[in-house]
Scaffold this motif. Structure first.
Motif: not given
Length: 347
Positions: A131-134, A121-129, A241-244, A249-251
């Motif tokens: 790159y703008g991907v949930q 979770k910690q790593l995923l949330e950092k990367i998600g923030a 990065n691919y998705l971005k 869109r993360d919204d």
């Protein structure tokens, strides 16, 4: 069914007999009027493949690849007959989404996705923030593609790509992928013997083709290698990065299952047809429970009918389009979306 099984068993026995003594398995070739053995055919194909590999290596040298790279990459080159068979005879499953989704996302996989999400979770949330991907979508892709990294394929990528280029059906495509694979090796991201993937050359926990690796892979852990085989940071960041890069869109979410009115014009069910949610609602489309769609004028959506109007129907948002860039299959996108929803709303 019994007849099919009996025929298959007989076929297997015959194949095994050929393998036991292939020199006795002769057939008549009407083109040259001669008798040939399967053993001779295999030897001929192997010789042609060896000649092709030699020509490829020379072409690679002409392109500027180092001899050391080629020596390493082609050291244990193999001709994969199985890759050719799979490329020419990709299975067609006669399923509907209602029967496919429980297979693609069984309960144990949904439970494991939640477990993996919490574990990283910690790593995923950092990367998600960054790159703008949930994060739930990163985990869902990871789960659908390689069962969270547990099944990445056992084919040597250089051998698979060389085999498929040699086969000739899509030579230009697979040669380009081979050049990219050689670049990956030459840059030191992975050793050739560790460069494993699918029969088609899709690699690592993200199942990137070499060209996608070169465009989107990330060295997130900063060790100088883009390691989508072993590094969780590199795997998650490369997927994000691919998705971005393809318009994520993360919204918004990926889409939602909806009900169509009986008179709906099915020619409008096309990813190229984009309308606001209010416009779709005005045409009689509702949520599954019959309630109104969300009132958001910043969302354009398409209607997607993977099977028919009696099956599942979706309003597809921008992220649906992004997932289609990853894999152009409505079933794949629905599986990723469904698993991401299971992560978001555990039962």
């Amino acid at each position: 069914m019994k007849r099919i099984l009996t025929f298959t068993s007989a076929t297997l026995v015959a194949s095994q007999l050929l393998l036991v003594n292939p020199a006795q398995a002769f057939y008549h070739d009407p083109e040259d009027g001669k008798e040939h053995s399967h053993e001779q055919d295999q030897a001929q194909v192997q010789q042609q493949f060896d000649d092709y590999v030699s020509a490829l290596q020379q072409e690679a040298l002409d392109k500027g690849y180092q001899q050391q790279t080629l020596d390493q990459a082609f050291a244990d080159i193999e001709y994969y007959q199985r890759a050719v068979e799979l490329d020419k005879n990709q299975p067609e499953f006669k399923l509907t989404l209602d029967t496919y989704l429980p297979r693609a996302v069984p309960e144990w996989k949904a439970d494991k996705a939640i477990e993996k999400y919490n574990e990283h979770k910690q790593l995923l949330e950092k990367i998600g923030a960054e790159y703008g991907v949930q994060p739930r979508f990163i985990v869902a892709l990871w789960g659908i593609e390689t069962n969270f990294g547990s099944f990445t394929g056992g084919f040597k990528v250089v051998s698979a790509l060389t085999t498929l280029a040699f086969d000739g059906r899509r030579e230009a495509f697979f040669k380009e992928q081979l050049w990219e694979a050689l670049t990956i090796i030459e840059e030191g991201h992975i050793k050739p013997e560790q460069m494993k993937g699918s029969w088609a050359g899709a690699m690592g926990q993200t199942q990137f083709m070499p060209s996608s690796f070169m465009s989107y892979a990330i060295d997130y852990d900063g060790d100088g290698k883009k390691d989508i085989w072993n590094s969780y940071g590199d795997v998650f960041a490369s997927a994000a990065n691919y998705l971005k890069s393809v318009g994520w869109r993360d919204d918004v979410t990926w889409g939602r299952q909806v009900q169509l009115p009986a008179e709906f014009d099915e020619t409008l069910a096309d990813l190229d047809v984009k309308k606001s949610l209010d416009e779709w609602q005005a045409m009689g489309i509702t949520r599954m429970d019959g309630s109104d769609l969300p009132s958001r004028d910043d969302i354009k959506a398409s209607v997607v009918i993977p099977d028919d109007k009696e099956g599942r129907v979706y309003l597809a948002y921008a992220n649906y389009d992004a997932l289609m860039r990853w894999n152009r299959s409505h079933y794949f996108v629905a599986a990723v979306g469904y698993l991401s929803d299971r992560i978001r709303f555990p039962r």
